[in-house]
Design a protein around this motif. Structure first.
Motif, mmCIF file in Angstrom:
data_model
loop_
_atom_site.group_PDB
_atom_site.id
_atom_site.type_symbol
_atom_site.label_atom_id
_atom_site.label_comp_id
_atom_site.label_asym_id
_atom_site.label_seq_id
_atom_site.Cartn_x
_atom_site.Cartn_y
_atom_site.Cartn_z
ATOM 1 N N SER A 32 28.580 27.463 59.225
ATOM 2 C CA SER A 32 28.440 28.648 58.365
ATOM 3 C C SER A 32 26.993 29.102 58.219
ATOM 4 C CB SER A 32 29.057 28.398 56.989
ATOM 5 O OG SER A 32 28.423 27.309 56.350
ATOM 6 N N GLU A 33 26.031 28.222 58.441
ATOM 7 C CA GLU A 33 24.620 28.605 58.375
ATOM 8 C C GLU A 33 24.201 29.463 59.562
ATOM 9 O OE1 GLU A 33 22.358 25.008 57.923
ATOM 10 O OE2 GLU A 33 23.036 24.721 55.845
ATOM 11 N N GLN A 34 25.063 29.575 60.553
ATOM 12 C CA GLN A 34 24.761 30.365 61.745
ATOM 13 C C GLN A 34 25.276 31.797 61.663
ATOM 14 O OE1 GLN A 34 22.616 28.835 63.777
ATOM 15 N NE2 GLN A 34 22.862 27.234 62.246
ATOM 16 N N ARG A 35 25.884 32.161 60.534
ATOM 17 C CA ARG A 35 26.375 33.543 60.394
ATOM 18 C C ARG A 35 25.238 34.511 60.698
ATOM 19 N NH1 ARG A 35 31.233 33.801 56.993
ATOM 20 N NH2 ARG A 35 32.534 32.264 58.036
ATOM 21 N N GLY A 36 25.584 35.578 61.372
ATOM 22 C CA GLY A 36 24.584 36.555 61.762
ATOM 23 C C GLY A 36 24.323 36.546 63.261
ATOM 24 N N HIS A 37 24.742 35.487 63.910
ATOM 25 C CA HIS A 37 24.659 35.457 65.375
ATOM 26 C C HIS A 37 25.777 34.562 65.910
ATOM 27 C CE1 HIS A 37 22.831 31.419 65.675
ATOM 28 N NE2 HIS A 37 22.147 31.748 64.601
ATOM 29 N N GLY A 70 21.661 36.299 71.848
ATOM 30 C CA GLY A 70 21.587 35.891 70.451
ATOM 31 C C GLY A 70 22.437 34.697 70.087
ATOM 32 N N ALA A 127 29.324 36.563 65.113
ATOM 33 C CA ALA A 127 28.333 36.602 64.040
ATOM 34 C C ALA A 127 28.988 36.678 62.664
ATOM 35 C CB ALA A 127 27.400 37.798 64.250
ATOM 36 N N ASP A 128 30.229 37.168 62.625
ATOM 37 C CA ASP A 128 30.977 37.292 61.369
ATOM 38 C C ASP A 128 31.752 36.031 61.008
ATOM 39 O OD1 ASP A 128 32.873 37.401 63.377
ATOM 40 O OD2 ASP A 128 33.641 39.381 62.831
#
Length: 156
Positions: A32-37, A70, A127-128
């Motif tokens: 979950s800390e990787q959200r955004g990519h 990314g 990313a979502d």
């Protein structure tokens, strides 16, 4: 079998090791800390097997290609960190190798292979946080190439 595309990927935190320049660095990895990519999760049956070595070495060689899109690539196996570290140093595998020693992540992703460990599988997490693409092998003798995974990433 297991999870479907379009659902939220089960979150997890696992210990892992990454080798760079022959030096191993251990840390914890939380999806979950990787959200955004995007993140590519490559579940593999065994350190030091011929097919797993070929798979993870090929992904390591293409890490820059994944980074251009990314994405991070994480290998996940049932072995402990010491096994992953020895394997990564010996074979120059530079992507993080995460230890799912108790198999809870394997179970959450529905890829347990009773009596044998896990099915060789790749999950592309967007990313979502949703599963965008997956491949779960029926038999673990083959794997998806870095090129085919990159093609799926490019579609995001």
């Amino acid at each position: 079998m297991g999870l479907h595309e379009g659902v939220v990927a089960p979150d997890f935190t696992l210990p892992g090791v990454q080798v760079k320049d022959g030096y191993a660095r251990r840390k914890t990895y939380t999806l979950s800390e990787q959200r955004g990519h995007p993140v590519v999760l490559a579940f593999y049956p065994a350190d030091e097997s011929a097919t797993c070595t070929a798979q993870l070495c090929s992904y390591s060689e293409k890490l820059a290609d994944f980074a251009q899109l990314g994405a991070e690539v994480w290998g996940i196996g049932l072995q402990d960190l010491a096994s992953h570290e020895t394997f990564a140093i010996k074979e120059d595998v530079t992507l993080p190798l995460l230890s799912d020693a108790d198999g809870r992540v394997v179970d959450a992703y529905g890829i347990r292979l009773p009596g044998l460990g896990l099915r060789r599988s790749v999950f592309l997490i967007g990313a979502d946080g949703l599963i965008k693409w997956k491949h779960v092998a029926l038999v673990g003798a083959t794997f998806r190439s870095a090129t085919s995974i990159r093609e799926q990433l490019a579609k995001l």
